[in-house]
Scaffold this active site. Structure first.
Site, PDB file in Angstrom:
ATOM      1  N   HIS A 156      12.014  17.127  50.446  1.00  0.00           N
ATOM      2  CA  HIS A 156      12.938  17.321  49.324  1.00  0.00           C
ATOM      3  C   HIS A 156      13.681  18.657  49.305  1.00  0.00           C
ATOM      4  O   HIS A 156      14.426  18.914  48.362  1.00  0.00           O
ATOM      5  CB  HIS A 156      12.203  17.075  47.994  1.00  0.00           C
ATOM      6  N   HIS A 157      13.469  19.503  50.326  1.00  0.00           N
ATOM      7  CA  HIS A 157      14.261  20.744  50.386  1.00  0.00           C
ATOM      8  C   HIS A 157      15.468  20.617  51.307  1.00  0.00           C
ATOM      9  O   HIS A 157      16.230  21.556  51.469  1.00  0.00           O
ATOM     10  CB  HIS A 157      13.404  21.929  50.864  1.00  0.00           C
ATOM     11  N   CYS A 158      15.620  19.454  51.933  1.00  0.00           N
ATOM     12  CA  CYS A 158      16.732  19.284  52.868  1.00  0.00           C
ATOM     13  C   CYS A 158      17.875  18.552  52.176  1.00  0.00           C
ATOM     14  O   CYS A 158      17.657  17.533  51.520  1.00  0.00           O
ATOM     15  CB  CYS A 158      16.273  18.494  54.093  1.00  0.00           C
TER      16      CYS A 158
END
Length: 356
Positions: A142-144
């Protein structure tokens, strides 16, 4: 436009909608030990589920690697080209020595597992719609976002799964992301910043990575936690806000980012949730989805202690014991009106035969 559909072929009806591949696991001359992430946790989850006789190898859906063509549904060509530089991958995965490896090895040993998990999330999205629920034992990067990786996340699998569903599956036009990893999910938030079809709920430790103020503007339901938040307060907040989110908007799919880095003692999460608290949390989310008949896709995301694999497996077993995930219900396609009609028609056919 023409596109490949391999990631979308329906798996055998006898399979559980649980997606996994041995290729998920990152094992490479001990490099994986340089990051707190347990790079073999996905395989361990599957082994625990096999020991408990819930699943067998031929009953799980084998994940396939997402191709460039799949990835380009969200990612820019420029970003994918950047991953051809080992030092870029080293920065994203937070494993500095990766910078000194030839890129063909980095592609094979680090990025291919992440691409396979990404393919797994895309496949699980379609499975969830078909069968009411699906779990990708990996994924949750979820950080990309479309043009930037970070925090061990090299591909935007959550964004990809949702965009695939919007573009290629009839009847899916609204999605809700329930992100309960300890970290803010800034990747999907940046990707869906101005997209009114996607409702984002995010519960995270406000003091840790990534602290992305811009991305926070995309969150419809933001729950910022203090250091060391414990079970009672946490579960009460999750329950209240999951109910609130789903009452506010009934989506066609829920993507549940079920990070286990909220566990007490996690070196990166800074929260203090017990193993039982994590199992209960997943139960709360699945109950809310299943009672409303909303398809749910769960991805496992962050979790940086050796004991997280056991907790994920325990949670899946608990969901099964409570009847919240059920192979029979799933494979009979009871959630899918088309399948229901087919069953009715064949039943009519059988009745006719017996009357004759």
């Amino acid at each position: 436009r023409p596109h490949r559909t391999e990631l979308y072929e329906a798996p055998p009806a006898a399979c559980w909608p649980i997606v996994y591949s041995p290729d998920y696991n990152i094992t490479f001359v001990g490099l994986e030990k340089l990051h707190p992430f347990d790079a073999g946790k996905w395989g361990k989850v599957i082994n625990f589920l096999k020991e408990e006789k819930l699943i067998a190898d031929d009953l799980i859906v084998q994940a396939r690697e997402a191709t460039d063509e799949d990835l380009l549904v969200v990612h820019t060509r420029r970003y994918l080209n950047k991953l051809k530089w080992s030092f870029v991958v080293a920065t994203i995965t937070e494993i500095p020595p990766v910078a000194f490896l030839p890129n063909f090895l980095v592609q094979r040993k680090v990025l291919r597992p992440l691409r396979t998990q990404t393919g797994g999330t895309i496949m699980a999205g379609k499975l969830a719609v078909d069968r009411g629920w699906a779990i990708n034992v990996g994924g949750g990067f979820h950080h990309c976002s479309s043009d930037k990786g970070g925090g061990f996340c090299a591909y935007a699998d959550i964004t990809l799964a949702i965009k695939f569903l919007f573009e290629r599956v009839e009847g899916v036009s609204k999605a809700t992301i329930i992100d309960l990893d300890a970290h803010q999910g800034n990747g999907h938030e940046r990707d869906f910043m101005d997209d009114h079809r996607v409702y984002i709920m995010d519960v995270y430790n406000r003091y840790i990575y990534p602290g992305d103020g811009f991305a926070k503007r995309a969150i419809k339901r933001k729950v910022e936690l203090e250091w060391g938040t414990e079970d009672t307060e946490y579960l009460q907040k999750v329950h209240t806000h999951v109910e609130g989110a789903l009452n506010e908007l009934k989506p066609d799919i829920i993507v549940y980012n079920a990070g286990t880095d909220i566990l007490d003692g996690d070196p990166l999460g800074g929260l203090a949730i017990s193993p039982q608290g994590i199992v209960k949390r997943d139960e709360v989310v699945f109950k809310a989805a299943r009672s409303r008949k909303i398809p749910i896709l769960m991805v496992t995301s962050g979790g940086y202690q050796k004991r997280t694999a056991r907790i994920i497996a325990d949670s899946i077993l608990n969901l099964h014991n409570l009847g919240l995930i059920d192979k029979e219900l799933a494979t009979s396609g009871a959630e899918n009106p088309k399948v229901e009609q087919m069953i009715k028609d064949s039943a009519k056919g059988l009745t006719k035969l017996s009357l004759q």
